[in-house]
Write an enzyme that holds these catalytic residues in place. Structure first.
Site, PDB file in Angstrom:
ATOM      1  N   CYS A 110     -15.760  -9.069   5.495  1.00  0.00           N
ATOM      2  CA  CYS A 110     -15.676  -9.407   6.916  1.00  0.00           C
ATOM      3  C   CYS A 110     -16.113  -8.199   7.718  1.00  0.00           C
ATOM      4  O   CYS A 110     -16.331  -7.117   7.154  1.00  0.00           O
ATOM      5  CB  CYS A 110     -14.257  -9.851   7.286  1.00  0.00           C
ATOM      6  SG  CYS A 110     -13.105  -8.487   7.567  1.00  0.00           S
ATOM      7  N   LYS A 127      -3.759   0.417  14.966  1.00  0.00           N
ATOM      8  CA  LYS A 127      -3.679   1.457  13.939  1.00  0.00           C
ATOM      9  C   LYS A 127      -4.379   2.739  14.392  1.00  0.00           C
ATOM     10  O   LYS A 127      -5.248   2.724  15.275  1.00  0.00           O
ATOM     11  CB  LYS A 127      -4.318   0.939  12.645  1.00  0.00           C
ATOM     12  CG  LYS A 127      -5.770   0.517  12.788  1.00  0.00           C
ATOM     13  CD  LYS A 127      -6.237  -0.196  11.540  1.00  0.00           C
ATOM     14  CE  LYS A 127      -7.633  -0.793  11.729  1.00  0.00           C
ATOM     15  NZ  LYS A 127      -8.049  -1.590  10.566  1.00  0.00           N
ATOM     16  N   LYS A 132      -6.060   6.400  12.596  1.00  0.00           N
ATOM     17  CA  LYS A 132      -6.467   6.988  11.323  1.00  0.00           C
ATOM     18  C   LYS A 132      -6.892   8.441  11.512  1.00  0.00           C
ATOM     19  O   LYS A 132      -7.600   8.766  12.459  1.00  0.00           O
ATOM     20  CB  LYS A 132      -7.608   6.173  10.700  1.00  0.00           C
ATOM     21  CG  LYS A 132      -7.199   4.738  10.368  1.00  0.00           C
ATOM     22  CD  LYS A 132      -8.322   3.956   9.723  1.00  0.00           C
ATOM     23  CE  LYS A 132      -7.850   2.553   9.337  1.00  0.00           C
ATOM     24  NZ  LYS A 132      -8.914   1.760   8.687  1.00  0.00           N
ATOM     25  N   ARG A 189       0.858  -1.189   0.000  1.00  0.00           N
ATOM     26  CA  ARG A 189       0.000   0.000   0.000  1.00  0.00           C
ATOM     27  C   ARG A 189       0.895   1.240   0.000  1.00  0.00           C
ATOM     28  O   ARG A 189       1.803   1.361   0.827  1.00  0.00           O
ATOM     29  CB  ARG A 189      -0.889  -0.024   1.246  1.00  0.00           C
ATOM     30  CG  ARG A 189      -1.970   1.009   1.301  1.00  0.00           C
ATOM     31  CD  ARG A 189      -2.804   0.814   2.562  1.00  0.00           C
ATOM     32  NE  ARG A 189      -3.582  -0.413   2.523  1.00  0.00           N
ATOM     33  CZ  ARG A 189      -3.950  -1.100   3.609  1.00  0.00           C
ATOM     34  NH1 ARG A 189      -3.594  -0.681   4.818  1.00  0.00           N
ATOM     35  NH2 ARG A 189      -4.668  -2.194   3.500  1.00  0.00           N
ATOM     36  N   ARG A 227      -1.862   5.996   9.941  1.00  0.00           N
ATOM     37  CA  ARG A 227      -1.923   5.504   8.560  1.00  0.00           C
ATOM     38  C   ARG A 227      -2.078   6.659   7.567  1.00  0.00           C
ATOM     39  O   ARG A 227      -1.979   7.828   7.931  1.00  0.00           O
ATOM     40  CB  ARG A 227      -3.081   4.513   8.435  1.00  0.00           C
ATOM     41  CG  ARG A 227      -2.984   3.324   9.411  1.00  0.00           C
ATOM     42  CD  ARG A 227      -2.501   2.075   8.731  1.00  0.00           C
ATOM     43  NE  ARG A 227      -2.512   0.916   9.620  1.00  0.00           N
ATOM     44  CZ  ARG A 227      -3.244  -0.179   9.414  1.00  0.00           C
ATOM     45  NH1 ARG A 227      -4.082  -0.244   8.388  1.00  0.00           N
ATOM     46  NH2 ARG A 227      -3.142  -1.210  10.233  1.00  0.00           N
ATOM     47  N   CYS A 240      -7.455 -11.380   0.477  1.00  0.00           N
ATOM     48  CA  CYS A 240      -7.456 -10.994   1.883  1.00  0.00           C
ATOM     49  C   CYS A 240      -7.638 -12.220   2.774  1.00  0.00           C
ATOM     50  O   CYS A 240      -8.626 -12.959   2.646  1.00  0.00           O
ATOM     51  CB  CYS A 240      -8.562  -9.979   2.171  1.00  0.00           C
ATOM     52  SG  CYS A 240      -8.638  -9.498   3.915  1.00  0.00           S
ATOM     53  N   CYS A 257     -13.223  -2.237   6.372  1.00  0.00           N
ATOM     54  CA  CYS A 257     -12.318  -1.463   5.519  1.00  0.00           C
ATOM     55  C   CYS A 257     -13.049  -0.523   4.564  1.00  0.00           C
ATOM     56  O   CYS A 257     -12.511   0.512   4.200  1.00  0.00           O
ATOM     57  CB  CYS A 257     -11.400  -2.402   4.736  1.00  0.00           C
ATOM     58  SG  CYS A 257     -10.196  -3.259   5.778  1.00  0.00           S
ATOM     59  N   CYS A 278     -14.576  -3.579  -0.220  1.00  0.00           N
ATOM     60  CA  CYS A 278     -13.197  -3.970   0.064  1.00  0.00           C
ATOM     61  C   CYS A 278     -12.775  -5.036  -0.951  1.00  0.00           C
ATOM     62  O   CYS A 278     -13.582  -5.524  -1.741  1.00  0.00           O
ATOM     63  CB  CYS A 278     -13.076  -4.501   1.486  1.00  0.00           C
ATOM     64  SG  CYS A 278     -13.928  -6.062   1.752  1.00  0.00           S
TER      65      CYS A 278
END
Length: 593
Positions: A492, A226, A228, A83, A152, A453, A496, A447
């Site tokens: 899931c 993470k 954001k 990414r 991120r 994934c 995302c 996603c």
């Protein structure tokens, strides 16, 4: 004297395994370099697979090939996802062409735009990782901190040239991205052989005694999870600012950027059947002037560093720290660390999250053209040769490209002289109009999910086009084809594609089984509600068909679909549940919904 036994203090909970991995990593180095050089396998070990995330890399495998390769006793079809760090989603034509070429040569034969305004490469062989990172470096791009327990990719409105305010917000977002980077040189040592990077200084020929490495913001074990950050400029909430750990909402007064209303504690991830995990919208905590953005960010990140849960990664995001300790505590702690107090929040209003497709004149006199790209997948398909068109445009374009939070792309900074040439390319490839595309499709996110994934429980990107085809038949019959309705799909519950703020959301539970959510607000300021816990896509269409027809018949003036669902089917379902709990028989109206 009391003889009651004194309870022993509870033993501290053990730290999660990831905390040990980070502590042992020597500031994110681990043994990544040695494992990447090992040609006996396409994989890397578990510890290094956690550490490579901080370098923007995830190890994956093609799950479509698992069964056949297992039969043949072959190793899984391993590949890496990389990414790019691209604050605000802005890249030059030179950078775009390099990304396009690297994707063709070293990754799967398509590019993907993410919901955080950047590019993802998939299917990169371990032996090609250094080539890819070094290729990006040649055009001043990197993947540092694009994943991992750090800040991120920073989001911002994708077209700074719309106004001086948009440009200033973009600059602040980009500046914060640089400010919040880890200070470890691990990335440069492993992937770039410690080459000079943009803005860096050459290393001395013979350093005396190198100073011990430190991470002044993150510490040696970085964050619990993470983090954001997003910047929004009302009336557009295209970055879904309430879903961010830390959000900055621009306040414009007399045509100038006065500062930002700040939100904290947003996050989308959850686990099915686990009530202790949940999506959460950020709380509005006050106003700061533009000069305080970095100091505020440092205070918020270090607060989460020191108080976030390092024992349970499902409980480690800032949203849980705030839920446990209270927003008043968080605000006070951030103020103490920052050395200044928040001012009261100032008025603002969001009206949309949608991208504005087609041609637009910017405030600086240039043009931009916003292209629709379903699920952000840039590839050539019959009748829609998106990759060829963008490659051709990049070869002549003197402006830049902007990736949007909705997985679309803006060709920006187009001069009056260039517009006819770019328009002709779009016309030649059939990409200049979106008038035939439904409002639902134009507001769809997904996603990647299967096959790459490892967390995916169900299809998402590959299933979304078929789902939209079926729902568009319903929309046409109901007269709703042009109505903006947001739909989001994930494989899931980790969120995302920010599904819990979609008016309609399908969240994967198992192969072709999804939790169906309804009723978010189109401007991103309200979460949706679980409507059906487990449905196939076919069953989901059957459920939505009467609701969409009812919306067409019964909606109020200007009433959006999410608001309608809250007022009708969700309220009726809640009443039915309460009546059933009280032993009453559901009414005929609610029983047929």
């Amino acid at each position: 004297m009391s003889t009651d036994p004194v309870a022993a203090p509870a033993a501290p909970k053990p730290l999660s395994a990831n905390e040990g991995i980070k502590a042992r990593s020597n500031f994110l180095r681990g043994t990544i370099a040695q494992e990447v050089a090992d040609t006996s396998t396409g994989a890397i070990g578990e510890e290094n697979s956690q550490l490579t995330k901080f370098h923007g890399l995830y190890i994956q495998d093609d799950r479509d090939q698992r069964r056949e390769r297992a039969k043949l006793k072959q190793e899984k079809a391993y590949g890496f996802m990389l990414r790019v760090r691209l604050p605000g989603g802005r890249c030059t034509p030179e950078q775009y062409l390099k990304i396009d070429r690297l994707g063709e040569e070293l990754a799967s034969p398509s590019l993907r735009l993410t919901t955080r305004q950047t590019f993802q490469f998939h299917g990169v062989a371990k032996g090609d990782l250094k080539k890819l990172v070094q290729g990006l470096h040649q055009v001043w791009l990197d993947s540092i901190a694009a994943c991992g327990d750090v800040n991120r990719n920073v989001m911002a409105p994708p077209n700074p040239e719309r106004s001086a305010v948009h440009q200033r917000v973009y600059e602040l977002a980009k500046g914060f991205s640089e400010f919040a980077l880890p200070k470890s040189r691990a990335y440069h040592e492993i992937w770039l052989d410690e080459e000079l990077v943009a803005g860096g200084e050459p290393k001395p020929e013979s350093p005396a005694a190198p100073a011990p490495e430190v991470e002044p913001m993150y510490g040696p074990t970085y964050l619990p999870r993470k983090f954001k950050v997003g910047f929004a400029v009302p009336p557009s909430n295209d970055v879904d600012v309430f879903s961010q750990d830390l959000g900055f909402i621009a306040v414009v007064e007399n045509g100038e950027l006065a500062g930002f209303n700040v939100t904290a504690g947003g996050g989308m991830g959850m686990s099915h059947g686990n009530a202790e995990t949940y999506p959460r919208l950020g709380d509005l905590i006050g106003f700061v002037t533009p000069d305080k953005v970095n100091a505020l960010g440092f205070a918020a990140i270090t607060t989460q560093r020191d108080y976030g849960d390092r024992t349970n990664r499902k409980h480690a995001r800032l949203k849980y720290t705030i839920a446990d300790r209270g927003i008043a505590w968080f605000k006070a702690e951030v103020e103490r660390r920052a050395g200044f107090a928040f001012e009261p929040a100032r008025p603002f209003r969001f009206t949309t999250i949608s991208d504005e497709y087609g041609w637009h004149r910017a405030a600086d006199g240039t043009w931009f053209h916003l292209l629709f790209i379903l699920s952000g997948r840039i590839k050539d398909t019959p009748g829609w040769p998106m990759r060829a068109a963008l490659r051709e445009i990049a070869q002549i374009h003197t402006g830049d490209f902007r990736l949007t939070p909705s997985q679309n792309l803006s060709i920006s900074g187009i001069t009056d002289e260039q517009r006819p040439r770019i328009e002709a390319i779009l016309q030649k490839h059939g990409l200049n109009e979106t008038h035939q595309v439904s409002g639902l499709r134009l507001n769809a996110l997904s996603c990647v999910a299967l096959p790459t994934c490892g967390l995916a429980l169900a299809e998402s990107e590959r299933a979304l086009p078929g789902l939209l085809d079926k729902l568009e038949i319903v929309l046409d019959a109901a007269g709703l084809r042009r109505d903006a309705i947001s739909i989001r799909m994930t494989g899931c519950p980790n969120g995302c594609a920010r599904p819990y703020i979609g008016e309609i959301a399908f969240v994967g539970r198992a192969p072709n089984k999804y939790a169906l959510f309804l009723g978010a607000k189109l401007d991103g300021s309200r979460l949706n509600t679980l409507y059906a816990p487990s449905v196939s896509l076919e069953e989901g269409v059957e459920i939505l068909t009467p609701i969409l027809h009812r919306y067409a018949r019964e909606r109020g003036e200007g009433e959006e679909f999410g608001d309608f669902c809250q007022r009708t089917v969700l309220a009726e379902k809640k009443a039915e549940t309460e009546n059933t709990a009280n032993g009453e028989t559901p009414s005929a109206t609610t029983a047929t919904v």
